[in-house]
Design a protein around this motif. Structure first.
Motif, PDB file in Angstrom:
ATOM      1  N   GLU A  83      19.423  41.324   8.383  1.00  0.00           N
ATOM      2  CA  GLU A  83      18.958  41.112   9.755  1.00  0.00           C
ATOM      3  C   GLU A  83      20.023  41.424  10.797  1.00  0.00           C
TER       4      GLU A  83
ATOM      5  N   LYS B 241      24.819  36.248  17.162  1.00  0.00           N
ATOM      6  CA  LYS B 241      24.476  37.534  16.552  1.00  0.00           C
ATOM      7  C   LYS B 241      25.222  38.636  17.294  1.00  0.00           C
TER       8      LYS B 241
ATOM      9  N   ASP C  45      17.027  32.191  22.191  1.00  0.00           N
ATOM     10  CA  ASP C  45      15.910  33.069  21.851  1.00  0.00           C
ATOM     11  C   ASP C  45      16.253  34.035  20.708  1.00  0.00           C
ATOM     12  N   GLU C  46      17.479  33.958  20.189  1.00  0.00           N
ATOM     13  CA  GLU C  46      17.874  34.775  19.046  1.00  0.00           C
ATOM     14  C   GLU C  46      17.223  34.218  17.783  1.00  0.00           C
ATOM     15  N   HIS C  47      16.973  35.100  16.811  1.00  0.00           N
ATOM     16  CA  HIS C  47      16.449  34.666  15.513  1.00  0.00           C
ATOM     17  C   HIS C  47      17.615  34.550  14.533  1.00  0.00           C
TER      18      HIS C  47
ATOM     19  N   LYS D  14      17.086  31.193   8.173  1.00  0.00           N
ATOM     20  CA  LYS D  14      17.290  29.824   7.682  1.00  0.00           C
ATOM     21  C   LYS D  14      18.428  29.756   6.676  1.00  0.00           C
TER      22      LYS D  14
END
Length: 122
Positions: free
Chosen positions: A48, A80, A92-94, A97
């Motif tokens: 990612e 990130k 708002d970043e992904h 997990k």
């Protein structure tokens, strides 16, 4: 993304002890320091993207450059990396997990190691 309730925020330690313990847990104090601040980074390269676990600190006494400082740690953060702009910490970043879990595990291990030195908190 801030990582809440880690226990390491507000710990106060000698810079030499912090450098040793952080390095044992793959948190490197790189070039992001000055005479009053330090940043420890653990880099993650995932499908990612590239992420960093960062632990910030500031000198309450002494001088970081002289390696003679007392450092107060702050709340850790995950960011990130976006080339060529840098690291973004936005909510708002992904963040995967598995990344969050590994960061939390690393911070728990760091806390256990720091507690063995009877460090104070503020």
């Amino acid at each position: 993304m801030y990582i809440e309730n880690t226990g390491i925020e507000n710990i106060v330690s000698d810079l030499f002890i912090l450098d040793e313990i952080m390095l044992q847990h793959d948190l490197i104090r790189g070039g992001q320091w000055d005479y009053e601040r330090v940043t420890y980074d653990k880099k993650y390269t995932l499908k990612e993207g590239t992420f960093y676990l960062r632990v910030f600190g500031f000198a309450t006494e002494g001088d970081v450059d002289a390696r003679d400082a007392i450092i107060q740690l702050k709340k850790p953060v995950i960011g990130k990396h976006y080339y060529p702009f840098g690291v973004e910490y936005g909510e708002d970043e992904h963040f995967p997990k598995s990344l969050i879990k590994d960061c939390e595990t690393t911070l728990k291990k760091v806390l256990v190691a720091l507690e063995k030195h009877n460090l104070k908190t503020v």
